[in-house]
Enzyme design. Structure first.
Site, PDB file in Angstrom:
ATOM      1  CD  GLU A 189     -10.722 -32.670  33.894  1.00  0.00           C
ATOM      2  OE1 GLU A 189     -10.367 -32.313  35.023  1.00  0.00           O
ATOM      3  OE2 GLU A 189     -10.586 -31.984  32.872  1.00  0.00           O
ATOM      4  CG  ASP A 190     -12.948 -36.992  31.818  1.00  0.00           C
ATOM      5  OD1 ASP A 190     -12.642 -35.825  31.515  1.00  0.00           O
ATOM      6  OD2 ASP A 190     -12.118 -37.902  31.957  1.00  0.00           O
TER       7      ASP A 190
END
Ligand code: MN
Length: 738
Positions: A97-98
Site C-alpha cells: 500500500e505505502d
C-alpha cells in the site's frame, strides 16, 4: 514452513528512531517465544528488515517512525498466538500500500501464503465503507472473497484496526478520526463478533465508542467505576463463597470476577432505558471448569445458594450461538439483594469465546480454509449469493443485516433447534431446515396452531412446516423473509425459473419469426448461430435465446444477421395490418408454452382481462417483460396482434395450485340476509373473499349492487359459483367485471 531464504535485501540504513524500533522488534520476538520457544524466527527477522528498509523515512501522524505501526500490529498478532506466516504478513501488511514494492516481490521473498494475506489486507485498506454503496459493494465482496480464501487476512486486518484505534488520538483530522471509529463500530467489530473473537470485538467497540460519543463514554465509565468501588467487597465476598461451595461439591474450577465492558453497558442502558443498578450482568462471575457436566453441576450449586432470577437462564452450551460461542448464563439475587450474573464454561469454550476463529491457528498451524467452520461459512455463502444479486446495494444491506442481527431459537416438531434472525418467519424456518422444504412450503403450524407464513416467530416456538409437492416459492415471500439464506434461495429459484422460461420463449420466438420470414433455421449451423450470439456479446446460444425471451433483442435482427439476403433489418411497410382472424387459426404448430400460474415469473397475466384458468388464452411477447397472457376474448388482443410475430401460443398446465382473482358484480333485491347468503356460497366453495361492498342500485331504485372480489381456482369453479349465485332468490344478475 515454505518460505524461500534467497534474495535477502541489503542491510537497512540506520534510520531515525531505529533503537526504538529494534526494541519493539525484540518485544515481538519475546512474545512469540513465550508460546513457541523453539521456532526459527529467521524469516520473521528478514521480513522486519525488509519492511524497515521500505518504510524508512515514513512517519505516522503522531510523528513516530511508521515502522512502529506494523510492529505493534504484529505484537498483537503474536499475542493471539498466530502462526509465523501471519506474523510476517503483519509486518509487511502496509508495504504494498505505502511503498513501491509489488505483491510479486513479496511472493518471491516470503512465499505464496504471505503474499496472499498481504494482498487481501491491501485490498481491504482501499475500501471506504461510507462512500457510495453501489460502487463499494464489489470491493466488499472482494474483501470477503479474500477472507474466505484465507481467514488470516481478516485477522491481520483486525489487528491493524486495533492498533489504529488505540492510536486514534494521534490522528489530527477529527473527521477522519470519526470515520475510522464509525467504520470500526459498524463493520469491523461485528465481523470480529461473527468470527467469535470476543476479546477483539470488545476492545474495538470500546475504543470506537470513546471517539464516537466521548461524553457518553465518560459518563458510563464514571458509573461503572462508582459501582465497582461500591461492590469491590461484594465481589470478593461472593467469589469466596462460590469457590468454597464448588470445592465442597468436588467441582474443579477457576473463578473470575469481571465488570461488563463500557460499550455493552451503554447499549443495555440505551436499549432497555434502565438505570445502571438494573443491569443484572454488570457484575459477573465466570466459572471455568473441566467438563460440560460440571458446568451444569456448578449451575446447580449456584442456584442452591442464591435465588435465580426467572427468565435469565440461557443455555448456549446446548444451543451455541452462530459464532460458536458456548456458555451457560444465569442471574441470581446475591447477598443484600444485589443481582449478578454467573457464566459457566469449560476451558475450551472459554478459549473459543475469547479468541474465536483465531483459536484455530494456535494449534493447527499452517492449515487454511476450515471448510466446515460455520463462522467462515456465512461469508462463503454471502459471497456466493452475491453473484446472484442483481442490485449491488442488496449486498451491502445483506452484509450489514447479517452482521447485526440477533437470533431467535425455534424447534422442529422432532426437537431439533433451528436458529433464525430476529423477526424470522416460518418461511425462514423452512429454508433453514432445508432449501427443498423452503421451496415446497405452503403453510405452517406454530405450537400446534396454523399461522400465516409471515408470522413472526418467537424464542421457543415449535414450528411445523406444511409442504406440498410441486409447489414453488413466491416472489411475495421476499417482502417478509429475514434470513439471507431464505432470501437468496427464493431469488435463485425465481431467477433460474425465469431464465428457463426465457430460453424457451426466445427459442420459439426465433423459430416462429424464421418461419414467417422464410429462413430455414434447420439449415443454419450451430457455429453460425454461435457466432451471431457472440456478436451480441453472449457466450452461448442459450444466452441469445434467453435475451430474445426477455425481449432484450429482436428476432428479426438476429435473423437478418443470419440471412441478410432474405431478411431485411426492419419490417417493410405494410399497407394493412393483419386481421385478428389470423391468430384464431390454430394451424400454428408451435409447441405450446405452458402457463403455470406463475405471474411473478416470465409470464404475466394481463391486467386488462385478467384471464383465469380454463379460459382460452393467447400470449404476447412484450419488451423486457416476457410473455403477457391475455384472454382470447380481450379487446386489447386485436390491437396487440398487429405485430403477429410477437404472438405466442400458451395454454394452462394441469398442475397449478394457484388461484385467480376475479371481480364480480351481483345485482339483487334489497333484502335481509342477502350478503350472508352470498358469502356462504363463496365459503362453501372455499373461495377466498378479498372484498365485498354494497351500494345502492340507483338505476333501479330499491335494488342493491354488491361488488365482490374473490379468488377462484379456474373457469369451471367461477361458472359454478356464478350459477349458484344466480339461483339465489332475489338475485337479478351476476356479471364478471373484466
Ligand atoms: Mn496498517
Amino acid at each position: 514452513m515454505a518460505i524461500p531464504t534467497k534474495d535477502i535485501p541489503p542491510p537497512p540504513e540506520p534510520a531515525a528512531g531505529s533503537d526504538q524500533l529494534e526494541a519493539l522488534y525484540q518485544r515481538l520476538e519475546e512474545r512469540v517465544r513465550q508460546s513457541r520457544p523453539n521456532e526459527d524466527l529467521e524469516p520473521l527477522r528478514r521480513a522486519y528488515e525488509f519492511a524497515l528498509h521500505l518504510h524508512a523515512g515514513q512517519t505516522r501522524d503522531s510523528g513516530e517512525p511508521y515502522m512502529a505501526h506494523p510492529l505493534e500490529v504484529t505484537i498483537i498478532l503474536a499475542g493471539m498466538m498466530m502462526d509465523q506466516v501471519t506474523l510476517i504478513a503483519g509486518i509487511l501488511h502496509d508495504v504494498v500500500e505505502d511503498t513501491p514494492v509489488k505483491n510479486d516481490e513479496i511472493k518471491k521473498r516470503f512465499g505464496e501464503d504471505v503474499a496472499r494475506i498481504v494482498d487481501g489486507v491491501t485490498k481491504l485498506s482501499k475500501i471506504q465503507f461510507y462512500s457510495r454503496e453501489d460502487r463499494q459493494a464489489e470491493n466488499v465482496r472482494k474483501m470477503l472473497l479474500a477472507m474466505v480464501s484465507d481467514v488470516r487476512v481478516i485477522i491481520v486486518k483486525l489487528a491493524d484496526r486495533i492498533h489504529n484505534c488505540r492510536t486514534l488520538d494521534g490522528i489530527k483530522d477529527p473527521e477522519r478520526r470519526k470515520r475510522i471509529a464509525q467504520e470500526t463500530m459498524e463493520i469491523y467489530a461485528p465481523i470480529a463478533n461473527r468470527l467469535g473473537m470476543g476479546k477483539v470485538r470488545g476492545e474495538l467497540e470500546d475504543l470506537s465508542f470513546r471517539h464516537l460519543d466521548p461524553e457518553a463514554f465518560t459518563q458510563v465509565i464514571h458509573e461503572i467505576e462508582t459501582t465497582r468501588q461500591a461492590s469491590e467487597g461484594f465481589l470478593v465476598n461472593v467469589k469466596q463463597i462460590v469457590e468454597s461451595k464448588l470445592k465442597e461439591n468436588g467441582i474443579p474450577a477457576r473463578v473470575e470476577a469481571r465488570m461488563k465492558r463500557p460499550y455493552s453497558v451503554y447499549v443495555k442502558l440505551q436499549k432497555q432505558r434502565i438505570g445502571i443498578d438494573q443491569v443484572y450482568d454488570l457484575l459477573a462471575m465466570r466459572i471455568i471448569t473441566d467438563s460440560v457436566k460440571n458446568c451444569y453441576a456448578a449451575l446447580g450449586v449456584i442456584h442452591n445458594e442464591w435465588h435465580p432470577i426467572p427468565g435469565r437462564i440461557k443455555d448456549f452450551i446446548a444451543i451455541p450461538r452462530p459464532n460458536l460461542y458456548q456458555s451457560l448464563h444465569t442471574s441470581v439475587m446475591g447477598p443484600d439483594g444485589q443481582p449478578f450474573e454467573v457464566q459457566f464454561r469449560t476451558e475450551e469454550m472459554h478459549r473459543v469465546a475469547e479468541e474465536g476463529i483465531a483459536a484455530h491457528w494456535k494449534y493447527k498451524e499452517g492449515k487454511r480454509g476450515q471448510a466446515g467452520d460455520e463462522r467462515v461459512n456465512w461469508m462463503r455463502q454471502l459471497v456466493e449469493w452475491q453473484k446472484e444479486m442483481r442490485d449491488p446495494t442488496d449486498f451491502m444491506s445483506t452484509l450489514k443485516r447479517d452482521l447485526n442481527t440477533e437470533e431467535v431459537y425455534c424447534f422442529t416438531p422432532g426437537g431439533k433447534v433451528i436458529m433464525l434472525a430476529q423477526g424470522g418467519c416460518p418461511v425462514d424456518f423452512a429454508y433453514a431446515v432445508h432449501s427443498d422444504i423452503g421451496h415446497l412450503c405452503v403453510g405452517a403450524k406454530v405450537n400446534g396452531r396454523i399461522v400465516p407464513l409471515k408470522y413472526e416467530l418467537k424464542n421457543g416456538d415449535v414450528v411445523e412446516i406444511l409442504t406440498q409437492a410441486g409447489h414453488s416459492p413466491s416472489k411475495d415471500w421476499l417482502s417478509f423473509v429475514k434470513s439471507s439464506k431464505a432470501r437468496n434461495r427464493i431469488r435463485h429459484f425465481i431467477n433460474a425459473t425465469e431464465r428457463v422460461k426465457a430460453i424457451e420463449i426466445g427459442q420459439k420466438y426465433l423459430e416462429k419469426e424464421a418461419r414467417r420470414l422464410g429462413v430455414a433455421l434447420s439449415k443454419v449451423s450451430k457455429e453460425q448461430l454461435e457466432s451471431v450470439a457472440g456478436e451480441y456479446g453472449y457466450p452461448k446460444i442459450e444466452d441469445l435465446h434467453a435475451a430474445l425471451g426477455y425481449g432484450k433483442n429482436s428476432a428479426r435482427q438476429v435473423l437478418h444477421r443470419l440471412a441478410p439476403e432474405t431478411v431485411t433489418e426492419t419490417e417493410p411497410e405494410k399497407p394493412e395490418p393483419e386481421k385478428p382472424s389470423k391468430f384464431n387459426a390454430e394451424s400454428d404448430q408451435d409447441l405450446v408454452l405452458s402457463v403455470d400460474g406463475m405471474n411473478d415469473l416470465m409470464i404475466n397475466l394481463a391486467r386488462c382481462c385478467n384471464p383465469i384458468k380454463g379460459e382460452p388464452i393467447v400470449g404476447y411477447i412484450s419488451r423486457g417483460k416476457g410473455v403477457t397472457v391475455h384472454a382470447k376474448s380481450c379487446k386489447n388482443v386485436e390491437n396487440l396482434m398487429y405485430e403477429a410475430e410477437r404472438r405466442i401460443n400458451v395454454d394452462w398446465t394441469r398442475t397449478t395450485g394457484r388461484s385467480f382473482r376475479v371481480r364480480m358484480t351481483v345485482y339483487s333485491d334489497d333484502r335481509l340476509g342477502m350478503l350472508n347468503q352470498i358469502t356462504s356460497i363463496l365459503f362453501a366453495e372455499n373461495s377466498n373473499i378479498q372484498s365485498l361492498e354494497t351500494r345502492d342500485d340507483t338505476d333501479r331504485g330499491e335494488g342493491k349492487i354488491i361488488d365482490v372480489t374473490t379468488d377462484v381456482r379456474d373457469k369451471k369453479q367461477l361458472e359454478k359459483i356464478t350459477a349458484t349465485l344466480r339461483r339465489v332468490s332475489g338475485v337479478r344478475h351476476v356479471d364478471r367485471v373484466q
